[in-house]
Design a protein around this motif. Sequence first.
Motif: not given
Ligand SMILES: C[S@@+](CC[C@H](N)C(=O)[O-])C[C@H]1O[C@@H](n2cnc3c(N)ncnc32)[C@H](O)[C@@H]1O
Length: 200
Positions: A16, A44, A67, A93-94
């Motif tokens: 990744r 996130g 996150d 939380d976004v």
């Molecule tokens: C697909 S992963 C991507 C992680 C990182 N941005 C990357 O590209 O490797 C999605 C991330 O968003 C976080 N996430 C999911 N819903 C969220 C929310 N409502 N607010 C903040 N973070 C969130 C998850 O915990 C996870 O770490």
Amino acid sequence: MRLNPVERMMLNNPARRMVQRFYEAPLLLRMAGRLEGKRALEIGCGQGFGMEIILGKFGAAKVCGIDLDPKMVARAKRRVSPHGSHAEVTVGDVSAIQAPNQSFDAVFDFGVIHHVPVWEDAVREVGRVLKPGGIFVFEEVSKQALERWVYRALFEHPKENRFTAEDFVAALERNGMPLGGEVVHFVFGDFFAGVGRRTG
Ligand SMILES: C[S@@+](CC[C@H](N)C(=O)[O-])C[C@H]1O[C@@H](n2cnc3c(N)ncnc32)[C@H](O)[C@@H]1O
């Protein structure tokens, strides 16, 4: 929504990081330009590798990461600790960002908003915390990808109300972040990336 164990394993690994470093970061840097001395937010932030890219490759002076998952936050904190006060990570939380209006020059979304059940709330929050002229740098996963059997079998995402690139761009426009340039589609249109700019 937090990641299931399969997706967490796929994200918290060197593969990744390679995709992020050698494909996504150069693509987004060409579209967005450097952010010398600017203040950025990564929504996130996962393992925190994106935050290192935002500081190192984009040249931001400060990056805040949020996150939903405390385990991801702990991992990101460890990763960015060498950057001292230039990097800050918190659980958040976004859909309800704990930051004042117009507090960032740039917001980054590396594949996060497709995890949010009411994704339009996340877009609205991004628009709220961006300064006028600030940019929203995004790489997202389309509805088409989430409908593939492999995604449904291996990962867990909200099932209702997912978006195409066109839906996403329309939501940015409704929230005062029209695109400056084009949307780039990749992996057979499963992913898309672009840059919106906050109007005044
Ligand atoms: C697909 S992963 C991507 C992680 C990182 N941005 C990357 O590209 O490797 C999605 C991330 O968003 C976080 N996430 C999911 N819903 C969220 C929310 N409502 N607010 C903040 N973070 C969130 C998850 O915990 C996870 O770490």
